[in-house]
Design a protein around this motif. Structure first.
Motif, PDB file in Angstrom:
ATOM      1  N   LYS A  30      -4.709  14.863 -12.387  1.00 29.53           N
ATOM      2  CA  LYS A  30      -4.199  13.915 -11.396  1.00 29.53           C
ATOM      3  C   LYS A  30      -2.887  14.447 -10.807  1.00 29.53           C
ATOM      4  O   LYS A  30      -2.002  14.897 -11.540  1.00 29.53           O
ATOM      5  CB  LYS A  30      -3.954  12.555 -12.051  1.00 29.53           C
ATOM      6  N   CYS A  32      -0.096  13.165  -8.059  1.00 28.35           N
ATOM      7  CA  CYS A  32       0.338  12.115  -7.138  1.00 28.35           C
ATOM      8  C   CYS A  32       1.828  11.885  -7.296  1.00 28.35           C
ATOM      9  O   CYS A  32       2.372  12.044  -8.389  1.00 28.35           O
ATOM     10  CB  CYS A  32      -0.424  10.813  -7.414  1.00 28.35           C
ATOM     11  N   PHE A  34       3.013   8.917  -6.565  1.00 30.35           N
ATOM     12  CA  PHE A  34       3.065   7.500  -6.909  1.00 30.35           C
ATOM     13  C   PHE A  34       2.535   7.342  -8.335  1.00 30.35           C
ATOM     14  O   PHE A  34       1.807   8.213  -8.827  1.00 30.35           O
ATOM     15  CB  PHE A  34       2.165   6.670  -5.972  1.00 30.35           C
ATOM     16  N   ASP A  35       2.859   6.219  -8.920  1.00 30.37           N
ATOM     17  CA  ASP A  35       2.345   5.898 -10.256  1.00 30.37           C
ATOM     18  C   ASP A  35       1.949   4.420 -10.246  1.00 30.37           C
ATOM     19  O   ASP A  35       2.515   3.603 -10.976  1.00 30.37           O
ATOM     20  CB  ASP A  35       3.441   6.180 -11.301  1.00 30.37           C
ATOM     21  N   CYS A  36       0.991   4.101  -9.378  1.00 28.78           N
ATOM     22  CA  CYS A  36       0.624   2.697  -9.171  1.00 28.78           C
ATOM     23  C   CYS A  36       0.050   2.101 -10.468  1.00 28.78           C
ATOM     24  O   CYS A  36      -0.822   2.710 -11.085  1.00 28.78           O
ATOM     25  CB  CYS A  36      -0.428   2.576  -8.080  1.00 28.78           C
ATOM     26  N   TYR A  38      -2.022  -0.158 -10.785  1.00 26.42           N
ATOM     27  CA  TYR A  38      -3.441  -0.502 -10.619  1.00 26.42           C
ATOM     28  C   TYR A  38      -4.317   0.736 -10.442  1.00 26.42           C
ATOM     29  O   TYR A  38      -5.531   0.613 -10.253  1.00 26.42           O
ATOM     30  CB  TYR A  38      -3.630  -1.441  -9.423  1.00 26.42           C
ATOM     31  N   CYS A  39      -3.719   1.928 -10.485  1.00 28.73           N
ATOM     32  CA  CYS A  39      -4.489   3.158 -10.232  1.00 28.73           C
ATOM     33  C   CYS A  39      -5.701   3.220 -11.165  1.00 28.73           C
ATOM     34  O   CYS A  39      -5.593   2.959 -12.363  1.00 28.73           O
ATOM     35  CB  CYS A  39      -3.595   4.373 -10.455  1.00 28.73           C
ATOM     36  N   ILE A  41      -7.535   5.831 -11.900  1.00 26.78           N
ATOM     37  CA  ILE A  41      -7.866   7.145 -12.447  1.00 26.78           C
ATOM     38  C   ILE A  41      -7.597   7.154 -13.954  1.00 26.78           C
ATOM     39  O   ILE A  41      -6.436   7.113 -14.391  1.00 26.78           O
ATOM     40  CB  ILE A  41      -7.042   8.249 -11.750  1.00 26.78           C
ATOM     41  N   GLY A  85      -5.686  11.801  -6.875  1.00 22.88           N
ATOM     42  CA  GLY A  85      -4.305  11.996  -6.476  1.00 22.88           C
ATOM     43  C   GLY A  85      -4.107  11.791  -4.991  1.00 22.88           C
ATOM     44  O   GLY A  85      -4.941  11.186  -4.320  1.00 22.88           O
ATOM     45  N   ASN A 118      -1.205   7.808   0.463  1.00 24.13           N
ATOM     46  CA  ASN A 118      -0.174   6.828   0.090  1.00 24.13           C
ATOM     47  C   ASN A 118       0.988   6.831   1.102  1.00 24.13           C
ATOM     48  O   ASN A 118       2.008   6.182   0.867  1.00 24.13           O
ATOM     49  CB  ASN A 118       0.329   7.066  -1.341  1.00 24.13           C
ATOM     50  N   LYS A 145      -1.531   3.752   3.080  1.00 20.34           N
ATOM     51  CA  LYS A 145      -1.116   2.713   2.121  1.00 20.34           C
ATOM     52  C   LYS A 145       0.262   2.171   2.477  1.00 20.34           C
ATOM     53  O   LYS A 145       1.198   2.936   2.739  1.00 20.34           O
ATOM     54  CB  LYS A 145      -1.091   3.326   0.717  1.00 20.34           C
TER      55      LYS A 145
HETATM   56  S1  SF4 Z   1      -3.644   4.579  -6.624  1.00 24.75           S
HETATM   57 FE1  SF4 Z   1      -3.511   6.397  -5.291  1.00 24.75          FE
HETATM   58  S2  SF4 Z   1      -1.351   6.478  -4.733  1.00 24.75           S
HETATM   59 FE2  SF4 Z   1      -1.470   5.169  -6.520  1.00 24.75          FE
HETATM   60  S3  SF4 Z   1      -1.126   6.519  -8.311  1.00 24.75           S
HETATM   61 FE3  SF4 Z   1      -3.353   6.373  -7.974  1.00 24.75          FE
HETATM   62  S4  SF4 Z   1      -3.826   8.134  -6.699  1.00 24.75           S
HETATM   63 FE4  SF4 Z   1      -1.608   7.806  -6.528  1.00 24.75          FE
END
Ligand code: SF4
Length: 268
Positions: A30, A32, A34-36, A38-39, A41, A85, A118, A145
């Motif tokens: 991964k 990215c 961001f560290d959402c 709700y991600c 992955i 990502g 994002n 996003k």
């Molecule tokens: S949802 Fe998208 S922007 Fe957010 S951490 Fe996961 S891959 Fe990154």
């Protein structure tokens, strides 16, 4: 028997309204900024890193071997750069865009090309120029996003070092020249959803950037549809999503606001 594929993955997409062919630029890990919370992955073992020639081979295998066996009532709506990502962080972004464009033109001329981002690099001149060319020449659609209408909400949802201001200004500068679809996740975190003040800030921000020249084809408000590894987020109720959409619609006249609940688009 379908061919095993590492870089591309067909999914039924509630927002695309049919089959979406995803392309993963990060099969190894991964990647990215961001560290959402709700991600979606989940940790994965990791395959060899992305190679442009592998993508071309997999696209040919998919369209020539697998796709003819798909149900005819499941049309291919788009080829989408997304995956594990933020696609614009990949050094292979340009070649991947060229590959999906060639595949679309050859095998699926009715499908869209989509980039889900994002938005953190939309203000970077090189990335913006590359994406802008692809919008102009190949009809690429950018799904940008915008998670939050104020610093605090954005920080909660992104846990990123990229300043909120940079994201907003990036969306504004890019979309002033090339219209985008804005997408915003609305969900609860540790049982708490966006407050009325958060939603008012979001609607106000949308109104502000539109007034400054941003161009939005649509605004998508969507909630969580699949589990996330952290398990701290939950979908918002449909009534709350619809109320948020009504609020945003009033501040963004002329921009369609679409709402996606857990199982599909809500009628409004
Ligand atoms: S949802 Fe998208 S922007 Fe957010 S951490 Fe996961 S891959 Fe990154």
């Amino acid at each position: 028997m379908f061919t095993p594929l590492e870089l591309i993955y067909p999914v039924v997409s509630r927002r695309a309204g049919g089959l979406s062919l995803g392309v993963d630029l990060f099969p190894d890990r991964k990647t990215c900024n961001f560290d959402c919370p709700y991600c979606e992955i989940f940790p994965f073992p990791g395959e060899p890193p992305f190679r442009p020639e592998d993508l071309d081979r997999e696209l040919a295998e998919f369209f020539e071997v697998d796709y003819p066996s798909f149900p005819p009532d499941l049309p291919l709506r788009d080829l989408t750069l997304s995956g594990s990502g933020e696609p614009t962080l990949s050094p292979h972004l340009g070649s991947a865009l060229a590959s999906i464009r060639t595949a679309r033109d050859r095998w699926a001329p009715g499908a869209d090309l989509v980039l889900i981002t994002n938005s953190t690099t939309l203000g970077h001149p090189e990335t913006a120029a590359l994406l802008g060319r692809c919008v102009d020449e190949a009809g690429l659609r950018i799904w940008a996003k915008l998670d939050g209408g104020n610093e605090e909400w954005y920080g909660r949802m992104s846990r990123s070092r990229v300043p909120f201001r940079d994201v907003v200004e990036g969306i504004l500068s890019f979309s002033s020249a090339h219209a985008v679809i804005v997408q915003t996740m609305l969900c609860t975190l540790d049982g708490r959803g966006p407050s009325d003040a958060d939603l008012a800030d979001y609607a106000g921000l949308v109104e502000d950037v539109l007034g400054r020249g941003a161009r939005f084809l649509e605004i998508h408000l969507y909630t969580q549809a699949r589990p996330s590894p952290e398990g701290r987020t939950s979908p918002l109720p449909e009534a709350d999503l619809s109320a948020a959409a009504d609020l945003v619609s009033r501040r963004a006249p002329g921009v369609p606001v679409r709402v996606f609940g857990r199982t599909g688009e809500l009628s409004r």
